[in-house]
Scaffold this active site. Structure first.
Site, PDB file in Angstrom:
ATOM      1  N   ASN A   1       0.852  -1.180   0.000  1.00  0.00           N
ATOM      2  CA  ASN A   1       0.000   0.000   0.000  1.00  0.00           C
ATOM      3  C   ASN A   1       0.890   1.233   0.000  1.00  0.00           C
ATOM      4  O   ASN A   1       2.036   1.171   0.438  1.00  0.00           O
ATOM      5  CB  ASN A   1      -0.854   0.022   1.268  1.00  0.00           C
ATOM      6  CG  ASN A   1      -2.100  -0.806   1.127  1.00  0.00           C
ATOM      7  OD1 ASN A   1      -2.332  -1.444   0.110  1.00  0.00           O
ATOM      8  ND2 ASN A   1      -2.903  -0.801   2.157  1.00  0.00           N
ATOM      9  N   ARG A   2       0.344   2.340  -0.423  1.00  0.00           N
ATOM     10  CA  ARG A   2       1.052   3.604  -0.339  1.00  0.00           C
ATOM     11  C   ARG A   2       1.016   4.102   1.086  1.00  0.00           C
ATOM     12  O   ARG A   2      -0.060   4.266   1.651  1.00  0.00           O
ATOM     13  CB  ARG A   2       0.307   4.634  -1.171  1.00  0.00           C
ATOM     14  CG  ARG A   2       0.902   4.879  -2.504  1.00  0.00           C
ATOM     15  CD  ARG A   2       0.161   6.046  -3.146  1.00  0.00           C
ATOM     16  NE  ARG A   2      -0.094   5.768  -4.540  1.00  0.00           N
ATOM     17  CZ  ARG A   2       0.846   5.755  -5.477  1.00  0.00           C
ATOM     18  NH1 ARG A   2       2.095   6.011  -5.171  1.00  0.00           N
ATOM     19  NH2 ARG A   2       0.539   5.487  -6.714  1.00  0.00           N
TER      20      ARG A   2
END
Ligand code: C5P
Length: 225
Positions: free
Chosen positions: A30-31
């Protein structure tokens, strides 16, 4: 323990992304810069808390004076968090990958063999939900984050119910000039049992200090653990 309103309070902070290997050279993640979580860990420590930061890989320097546990995967983040129990409070800031590849291939998948068009996924443990639903030794205050791009309040309130946490810090992560994602500033809504509070745009450090003050207020009274 350091002096302060949170001295002798044990607080867990999860931060950063989790990284889920596909094969030795690829992963799903995920960012997350980890900035908000690291700032919260520092702010809690500054109020005297005994902080454990369970973090996925980030470029942030961990604040001094806290316990840092570095992990890669959601499963590692889950077991490191459980291993460090009990806590008075848990702040789940990490951007945990909801899914991981069902099998981690020990050799590099070759596109020549068409191997990358279909990666079977399986669900990861939900750290926030697991801590929120503990029947014994649950942290008194469990706080989750909700990064949303639309209907921020609606989705965040639903998330608070679904996860069973006490508070949700909701933020709008729509791309734009002041995007919270990776940036230095954040605009959040704090959702508690008493309702919703919109905070003005401020730095992630200021969000952290304000949240740490609120946590100190909520944990007043004799320590439970
Ligand atoms: O469900 P969603 O990922 O949007 O929820 C975000 C909140 O849940 C964050 O507080 C995040 O740290 C936490 N979370 C978690 N474990 C997961 C997924 C999300 O702790 N597997």
């Amino acid at each position: 323990d350091a002096a302060g309103p949170l001295s002798h309070r044990r607080v867990l902070v999860t931060a950063g992304p989790t990284v889920e290997p596909i094969d030795p050279v690829r992963f799903i993640a995920n960012r997350s810069s980890g900035k908000q979580g690291y700032a919260i860990a520092a702010a809690l420590r500054n109020l005297g808390a005994d902080v454990t930061l369970v973090t996925g890989p980030t470029n942030e320097k961990p604040p001094a004076g806290i316990n840092v546990v570095r992990v890669q995967t959601a499963r590692e983040m889950m077991s490191a968090s459980e291993a460090a129990l009990p806590f008075d409070c848990a702040v789940c800031c990490a951007a945990v990958a909801d899914y991981r590849p069902e099998i981690e291939t020990p050799h590099k998948i070759k596109k020549e063999r068409g191997g990358l068009t279909d990666i079977p996924l399986t669900e990861n443990p939900d750290i926030l939900k697991t801590l929120s639903k503990m029947t014994e030794g649950r942290p008194r205050l469990v706080i989750g984050f909700a990064a949303e791009t639309d209907d921020v309040l609606g989705h965040a309130e639903a998330k608070r119910n679904r996860k069973g946490c006490d508070w949700i810090v909701a933020n709008d992560v729509s791309p734009g000039e002041h995007c919270a994602m990776g940036g230095e500033r954040n605009t959040v809504i704090l959702i508690t049992e008493d309702g919703d509070e919109e905070w003005p745009e401020m730095s992630k450090g200021e969000v952290a200090r304000k949240l740490a003050d609120r946590i100190a207020g909520a944990l007043k009274g004799p320590a439970l653990v």
